[in-house]
Design an enzyme around this catalytic site. Structure first.
Site, PDB file in Angstrom:
ATOM      1  CG  HIS A   1      11.866  80.809 -22.089  1.00 40.27           C
ATOM      2  ND1 HIS A   1      12.119  81.286 -23.370  1.00 40.27           N
ATOM      3  CD2 HIS A   1      11.358  79.562 -22.245  1.00 40.27           C
ATOM      4  CE1 HIS A   1      11.796  80.355 -24.252  1.00 40.27           C
ATOM      5  NE2 HIS A   1      11.330  79.295 -23.600  1.00 40.27           N
TER       6      HIS A   1
ATOM      7  CG  HIS B   1      17.538  81.105 -19.703  1.00 32.89           C
ATOM      8  ND1 HIS B   1      16.457  81.204 -18.863  1.00 32.89           N
ATOM      9  CD2 HIS B   1      17.033  81.084 -20.967  1.00 32.89           C
ATOM     10  CE1 HIS B   1      15.336  81.245 -19.581  1.00 32.89           C
ATOM     11  NE2 HIS B   1      15.655  81.176 -20.860  1.00 32.89           N
TER      12      HIS B   1
ATOM     13  CG  ASP C   1      11.075  83.952 -26.197  1.00 29.38           C
ATOM     14  OD1 ASP C   1      10.701  84.963 -25.559  1.00 29.38           O
ATOM     15  OD2 ASP C   1      12.013  83.218 -25.814  1.00 29.38           O
TER      16      ASP C   1
HETATM   17 ZN   LIG Z   1      13.056  83.020 -24.114  1.00 26.78          ZN
END
Ligand SMILES: [Zn+2]
Length: 319
Positions: A177, A138, A256
């Site tokens: 993500h 990120h 995740d």
């Molecule tokens: Zn993640």
């Protein structure tokens, strides 16, 4: 394949970075992974290597100097204030904070990816797993966010191009993500192909379209099952990777998306991580002399994380 061809890069400093009580991105994640690799005997087949610190010049292959300086300055101020009785943490974004070890851990996490790249390029290792935190995908060119400070994979990809003279590298991201930071840094760089699959709409609420031809985002709805994700990877990722013929593959290995991980709502299991890793490895063997450097990203349910990393590393090490 003989024992010792898969490297395992980590450093104790990666345990010392922590973001406060109850934070899911916690040092216990690394303990869970190490316990599992030890008790299953997988650790015996890996070459354990201490991660060095990345140089600032190498970090600046992917990040603005202002971002690097800001994190260092924040870390130094925190250390001074802590000596004067101040708080142990400083907030970077609502989910992300530093302690006095974050700077050092972030240098080791990036340094692991760089040292792994060197060892794989030298032919000392076929591939490597970097068991590090903080994670990286990120972190954008100029911003820390979402538990990430330096983008370990983007830095290493740029390093492989610049310092080792590679012409084509691929980045594979299967964290739940979207790897917005990696996309921010590498979008438009035609020497890189990035393929990602992630839950959408979901944090960080990006990735619904491809910003440049070298990006292949595959957003999937919550509760998508492993078999459907495999089918999308086979249909969308693999032909692009085969056509691109990467000379090295970097993996943002987030776990995740596991069915048991409450951080996201995807239905992946250990068997799916085995399958994905095998498909990536097939591409690497065909085009890249097997060269893979994989870096830990997310994964917050300890048991599922540990079993998933074991599955991933078993494929890397041909166990
Ligand atoms: Zn993640």
């Amino acid at each position: 394949m003989t024992v010792g061809r898969t490297g395992y890069f980590t450093h104790r400093e990666c345990w010392k970075h922590e973001m406060g009580p109850g934070h899911p991105e916690c040092p216990a994640r690394l303990d869970a992974i190490e316990d599992r690799l030890l008790v299953t005997g997988v650790a015996d087949a890996l070459e354990r290597i201490q991660a060095p610190e990345a140089s600032l010049a190498d970090i600046e292959l992917a990040h603005d100097r202002r971002h690097v300086d800001a994190l260092r300055g924040m870390s130094e101020r925190l250390a001074e204030e802590l000596l004067a009785g101040g708080p142990a943490h400083a907030q970077v974004d609502p989910d992300t904070s530093i302690n006095t070890h974050t700077w050092g851990a972030a240098l080791r996490a990036a340094g692991a990816a760089l040292a792994a790249t060197d060892a794989v390029m030298a032919g000392d290792l076929e591939n490597a797993f970097c068991c590090v935190r903080p994670p990286g995908h990120h972190a954008t060119r100029d911003k820390a966010m979402g538990f990430c400070f330096f983008n370990n994979v983007a830095i290493a990809a740029r390093y492989a191009l610049k310092r080792h003279g590679l012409r084509r590298v691929a980045v594979v991201d299967f964290d739940v993500h979207h790897g917005n930071g990696t996309e921010d840094i590498l979008s438009g760089d035609d020497r890189v192909l990035m393929v990602g699959i992630f839950q959408h709409p979901f944090y960080p609420y990006s990735g619904d379209r491809d910003p440049a031809p070298n990006m292949l985002n595959v957003p999937v709805a919550a509760y998508t099952r492993g078999m459907d994700i495999r089918e999308l990877i086979e249909m969308l990722w693999i032909p692009r990777l085969e056509a691109f013929k990467p000379e090295m593959i970097f993996v943002s290995a987030g776990f995740d998306g596991h069915r048991d991980d409450d951080m996201g709502q995807l239905g992946l299991t250990e068997q799916d991580y085995t399958w994905i890793t095998q498909r990536v490895k097939d591409v690497a063997r065909r085009h890249a002399k097997g060269r893979i450097v994989s870096c830990l990203e997310g994964g917050y349910m300890m048991d599922a994380l540990a079993r998933s990393v074991e599955a991933h590393v078993r494929v890397l090490a041909d166990l």
